[in-house]
Write an enzyme that holds these catalytic residues in place. Structure first.
Site, PDB file in Angstrom:
ATOM      1  N   HIS A  13       0.836  -1.199   0.000  1.00  0.00           N
ATOM      2  CA  HIS A  13       0.000   0.000   0.000  1.00  0.00           C
ATOM      3  C   HIS A  13       0.874   1.253   0.000  1.00  0.00           C
ATOM      4  O   HIS A  13       0.695   2.146  -0.834  1.00  0.00           O
ATOM      5  CB  HIS A  13      -0.899  -0.019   1.242  1.00  0.00           C
ATOM      6  N   GLU A  14       1.821   1.309   0.910  1.00  0.00           N
ATOM      7  CA  GLU A  14       2.674   2.491   1.005  1.00  0.00           C
ATOM      8  C   GLU A  14       3.640   2.590  -0.177  1.00  0.00           C
ATOM      9  O   GLU A  14       3.974   3.691  -0.622  1.00  0.00           O
ATOM     10  CB  GLU A  14       3.433   2.492   2.333  1.00  0.00           C
ATOM     11  N   HIS A  28       1.937   4.465  -2.932  1.00  0.00           N
ATOM     12  CA  HIS A  28       2.060   5.915  -2.749  1.00  0.00           C
ATOM     13  C   HIS A  28       3.449   6.394  -3.173  1.00  0.00           C
ATOM     14  O   HIS A  28       3.603   7.400  -3.877  1.00  0.00           O
ATOM     15  CB  HIS A  28       1.864   6.273  -1.273  1.00  0.00           C
ATOM     16  N   GLU A  84      -4.505   7.597  -3.332  1.00  0.00           N
ATOM     17  CA  GLU A  84      -5.017   6.328  -2.806  1.00  0.00           C
ATOM     18  C   GLU A  84      -5.272   5.322  -3.918  1.00  0.00           C
ATOM     19  O   GLU A  84      -5.176   4.111  -3.694  1.00  0.00           O
ATOM     20  CB  GLU A  84      -6.291   6.562  -2.002  1.00  0.00           C
TER      21      GLU A  84
END
Length: 534
Positions: free
Chosen positions: A276-277, A280, A306
């Site tokens: 997830h990170e 980003h 997101e």
């Protein structure tokens, strides 16, 4: 004209443009310094440093804000507006002047004193929250949250008149969105999701016990780091550290860091938090270097940001092809735990759908229901309809009504998200739902351009997808407003069609594989006429 007026004007304009970029870089550097202090507080800072850290952050943010609203900067931007309008709309310089002017007009409405107070309070509140949540101590957070609410309303007041007190916060996160447009989006999304949740939950639940064994933390972290790097996260320009609530942060084009957390008894926590990170961070690392140090040198909105974390975490990271490549190596690392677990069972486990208490642990299907709950509570708090001290009770009631499950304590209820305890209340959660929708829309556009992407993923090759995202999204930074960027990349406005098709096809296939496909289709279609509406 050598020595004529046009040449002199051109040189004057070029000098002003150089001055503008130097000015904006100073602001960027001040903000980056504050970002380093925030990162340190969330990773390595000793507990005793919290008081001084709040003061340091407040000072840096105040200095950056004062520099960003200086009258001289406004005059410089006014002098360049006409020049910017003479350039191609999508040129770097035209975009810089346009976006910097828009940001200046917004920032001059906010007093530097407010920024300093809000930042200092947010730092102090976060520090207390790190202890209050493990202790299940909401009472300690009540005065902090009440102060946060006051500051949130005060911030909105600088942008009056508005149609709703949350609008300034929502526009900050997702430019062009309002309370009304978000409500409309969520109403449509909920109508589509609820029958899907019911249909899936009526099927036999996936067995995820294979994920709940004991997995050595160091080995988990090494595997997560390896996978993130394979996807395209450049560790020469980043790093991975541990924290309580995972996040990513950008200090410059060549320093974009991510954090994660590791649970010994939950394999998916570290890996999917890292993916997830990394999503980003890959966005930030892919922005054109020419935009670094300017208002264009970061992702355009929280929702688009997101979309990248959710795309790499879920659309890619929970796909069958992804694990056809990575599962054999994972089985070798954790042979005792996974050698006897077939790929099909593991893939079903990491895609289990169940009504659950924790947003960050929620599956793809129920996740947005958590977001809608928080969005509604934010609005009620800002409107004064809900008092802070009554938040735990309201949270439990909303969870029971929306997800059919309620927490037994505040640790797993209204204390679980860091957002309200480290910043404003308002505009904090809608971006996650927007990101889920856009993740599928961007991926569908990439597949249309490159149909072999799923086969490449199954071979452990992610370059084609990463390159398409970089060329169509990442490199532009904040040159275009979110709606414009989405249209440029996908040839259509944001809509739910690709997202709902993705969910239906994926979880319909799971139902078919377990023999419940007919029941799933009957239950789903009985409550759902179409998945093509926006």
């Amino acid at each position: 004209m050598i020595g004529g007026k046009p040449a002199r004007n051109r040189r004057s304009t070029e000098r002003m443009l150089v001055e503008l970029k130097q000015w904006l870089r100073e602001i960027s550097d001040l903000n980056a310094a504050g970002g380093v202090l925030n990162w340190d507080q969330a990773t390595y800072m000793p507990e005793g440093g919290a008081g001084a850290r709040g003061r340091q952050l407040a000072m840096l943010c105040r200095l950056a804000h004062e520099r960003a609203v200086a009258p001289a900067l406004g005059r410089l931007l006014d002098s360049l507006i006409r020049y910017g309008e003479s350039l191609p709309y999508d040129s770097d310089d035209a975009s810089l002047i346009r976006v910097a002017h828009r940001e200046y007009q917004k920032k001059i409405k906010i007093p530097p004193d407010h920024i300093a107070r809000a930042v200092a309070h947010g730092s102090a509140s976060y520090d207390v929250w790190t202890r209050a949540r493990p202790a299940n101590d909401f009472a300690t957070m009540v005065p902090y949250l009440e102060r946060t609410l006051d500051l949130s309303r005060e911030y909105s007041s600088y942008f009056a008149p508005y149609k709703h007190v949350a609008d300034p916060h929502i526009d900050d996160a997702d430019e062009g969105m309002t309370t009304a447009s978000t409500h409309k989006l969520f109403e449509g999304l909920k109508t589509q999701l609820l029958p899907l949740v019911r249909a899936i939950c009526e099927q036999p639940a996936a067995d995820d016990s294979s994920l709940r064994q004991t997995f050595a933390k160091a080995a988990q972290l090494d595997f997560a780091r390896h996978v993130a790097e394979r996807l395209g996260y450049d560790l020469r320009r980043g790093r991975l550290d541990l924290t309580l609530h995972p996040f990513s942060t950008r200090f410059s084009a060549d320093d974009v860091r991510i954090t994660t957390r590791v649970s010994e008894n939950d394999f998916g926590d570290a890996l999917f938090s890292t993916l997830h990170e990394a999503g980003h961070a890959m966005y930030e690392q892919g922005i054109s270097a020419a935009l670094d140090g300017t208002p264009l040198g970061h992702g355009v909105s929280a929702g688009v940001h997101e979309s990248q974390s959710r795309l790499w975490e879920n659309v890619v990271g929970r796909s069958r092809g992804f694990w056809e490549h990575f599962y054999p190596s994972l089985q070798r690392i954790f042979a005792e735990q996974l050698s006897s677990v077939p790929l099909t069972a593991f893939h079903r486990a990491i895609n289990k759908v169940a009504r659950s208490l924790i947003r960050t642990d929620a599956d793809e299907v129920t996740y947005n229901l958590h977001i809608m709950l928080r969005f509604d509570l934010e609005l009620r708090l800002l409107e004064g309809e809900l008092r802070v001290k009554d938040l735990p009770e309201a949270w439990c009631a909303a969870m029971q009504a929306g997800l059919g499950i309620a927490p037994s304590d505040d640790r797993d209820g209204c204390l679980q998200d860091v957002h309200w305890y480290s910043g404003y209340i308002g505009g904090r959660f809608q971006s996650y739902a927007i990101g889920n929708i856009l993740s599928a829309q961007f991926y569908a556009a990439a597949l249309k351009a490159h149909p072999d992407i799923p086969h490449e993923i199954a071979s452990g090759e992610f370059g084609t997808l990463h390159t398409w995202l970089r060329d169509n999204l990442y490199r532009h930074g904040s040159k275009f407003v979110p709606n414009d960027l989405v249209r440029r990349a996908t040839n259509e406005a944001m809509n739910m069609r690709s997202y709902l098709n993705y969910l239906h096809q994926k979880y319909g296939a799971f139902a078919n594989s377990t023999g419940g496909g007919h029941d799933f289709a009957t239950a789903y279609n009985g409550n759902h006429r179409s998945i093509s509406s926006d």
